[in-house]
Enzyme design. Structure first.
Site, PDB file in Angstrom:
ATOM      1  N   TYR A  54       0.771  -1.225   0.382  1.00  0.00           N
ATOM      2  CA  TYR A  54       0.252   0.118   0.619  1.00  0.00           C
ATOM      3  C   TYR A  54       0.811   1.584   0.054  1.00  0.00           C
ATOM      4  O   TYR A  54       1.215   2.647  -0.250  1.00  0.00           O
ATOM      5  CB  TYR A  54      -0.693   0.177   1.031  1.00  0.00           C
ATOM      6  CG  TYR A  54      -2.274  -0.957   1.508  1.00  0.00           C
ATOM      7  CD1 TYR A  54      -2.151  -2.407  -0.039  1.00  0.00           C
ATOM      8  CD2 TYR A  54      -2.648  -1.176   1.945  1.00  0.00           C
ATOM      9  CE1 TYR A  54      -3.091  -3.198   0.421  1.00  0.00           C
ATOM     10  CE2 TYR A  54      -3.848  -2.452   2.791  1.00  0.00           C
ATOM     11  CZ  TYR A  54      -3.811  -2.640   1.110  1.00  0.00           C
ATOM     12  OH  TYR A  54      -5.041  -4.193   2.076  1.00  0.00           O
ATOM     13  N   HIS A 116       0.843 -11.991   1.718  1.00  0.00           N
ATOM     14  CA  HIS A 116      -0.969 -10.995   1.087  1.00  0.00           C
ATOM     15  C   HIS A 116      -1.262 -11.976   0.124  1.00  0.00           C
ATOM     16  O   HIS A 116      -2.321 -11.878   0.059  1.00  0.00           O
ATOM     17  CB  HIS A 116      -0.180  -9.630   0.487  1.00  0.00           C
ATOM     18  CG  HIS A 116      -0.875  -8.718   0.927  1.00  0.00           C
ATOM     19  ND1 HIS A 116      -0.025  -7.209   0.719  1.00  0.00           N
ATOM     20  CD2 HIS A 116      -2.382  -8.301   0.077  1.00  0.00           C
ATOM     21  CE1 HIS A 116      -1.260  -7.085   0.344  1.00  0.00           C
ATOM     22  NE2 HIS A 116      -2.971  -7.419   0.060  1.00  0.00           N
TER      23      HIS A 116
END
Ligand SMILES: NC(=O)c1ccc[n+]([C@@H]2O[C@H](COP(=O)([O-])OP(=O)(O)OC[C@H]3O[C@@H](n4cnc5c(N)ncnc54)[C@H](OP(=O)(O)O)[C@@H]3O)[C@@H](O)[C@H]2O)c1
Length: 285
Positions: A54, A116
């Protein structure tokens, strides 16, 4: 200095206690992101979800530090989460990435660190899992888990390492309610977190959600988040502004009836994923 001693000791983590709702930070960056994170903690959020990819671990860490300095919460009350990208599943890369996350956030050991995506075609998620176990042993992270793992991937982790994740964060919203995954995770003691819990807004206009909103004097967003709680999903909605942050937090006071929960779950379809990201084939780096 980060705790990077390579001495490996047998370690059982204390149980992971999580609040009823978390705060997503995808796309929250810079000064606005920092303010959004500190403001969310001031309102009462205690679980903050970030990721290496991010590109906001520094921003989120700064927001957490602001909130702690203002007395809104103590550092130990906050569960800060980050995630290991798919391109860094090999052991050395994974450990260096966790250290990088540690330094970027600058708030001490990371409370929860997740793989992730499993990227099964690449085939290194067991190596990544062993690296997270090692990172925990080194004191860089406190708890470890995964995102987007299917039961088949979780079974491989258990068979190869003897350890299942504490958390599996998966796409979950009324259009894709993941009933089977919720059951599998619960049966194996794994906490399910729901990402894109509001379906990025898409879940809000349906008839069962609107009916329940009228019945409870709640907003559609609050109904969807109350539905998550009812089905056993820990939702991590993202909201940039204070008003929606507050609205989403107050979903904790909304209790749906069994019929309402059933009607919202029935909105789901097998291809209800927002972007067709099936972890059996989709890979993210
Ligand atoms: N592990 C993974 O692979 C993965 C993947 C995707 C996401 N995530 C995590 O999950 C978090 C949440 O998912 P998401 O951000 O994709 O989607 P989401 O939380 O379902 O939806 C966020 C969107 O809904 C809006 N919104 C927030 N509250 C609302 C409300 N009460 N009523 C109406 N609209 C509302 C937000 O707008 P405003 O911000 O303008 O208010 C934003 O546009 C992410 O931020 C990230 O931390 C993880």
């Amino acid at each position: 200095m980060s705790p990077t001693s390579s001495s490996v000791t047998s370690f059982t983590p204390p149980p992971l206690e999580l609040p009823g709702i978390g705060f997503g930070t995808y796309k929250l960056r810079g000064a606005d992101g920092r303010e959004a994170v500190s403001g969310a903690i001031e309102l009462g959020y205690r679980l903050i979800d970030s990721a290496y990819n991010y590109e906001n671990e520094g921003t989120v860490g700064a927001g957490i530090r602001d909130a702690v300095e203002s007395g809104a919460a103590t550092r130990s009350e906050i569960i800060y989460t980050s995630k290991l990208p798919g391109r860094y599943h090999r052991r050395a890369d994974a450990l260096a990435t966790v250290e990088e996350s540690y330094h970027r956030s600058g708030i001490g050991p990371i409370d929860l660190y997740l793989i992730h995506w499993p990227n099964p075609k690449q085939g290194h998620y067991v190596e990544a899992w062993n690296a997270l176990i090692e990172a925990r042993e080194r004191g860089l992270v406190k708890h470890i888990g995964v995102c987007n793992f299917l039961p088949a991937h979780l079974e491989v982790l258990e068979k190869e390492t003897g350890e299942l994740p504490e958390v599996n964060q998966i796409e979950l919203h009324p259009a894709f309610p993941q009933v089977g995954a919720l059951e599998w995770n619960a049966a194996h003691g794994i906490i399910t977190q729901g990402w894109s819990p509001l379906g990025r807004g898409a879940a809000l206009d349906s008839v069962p959600v609107q009916d329940a909103a009228r019945a409870h004097g709640a907003t559609a967003g609050q109904v969807v988040l109350a539905w998550h709680r009812a089905v056993g999903s820990l939702a991590i909605p993202k909201a940039a502004g204070r008003q929606r942050q507050q609205e989403n937090l107050e979903s904790l006071t909304v209790e749906l009836t069994d019929d309402e929960v059933t009607a919202i779950t029935a909105l789901g379809t097998p291809d209800g994923r927002l972007k067709g990201q099936d972890p059996a084939t989709y890979e993210e780096f």
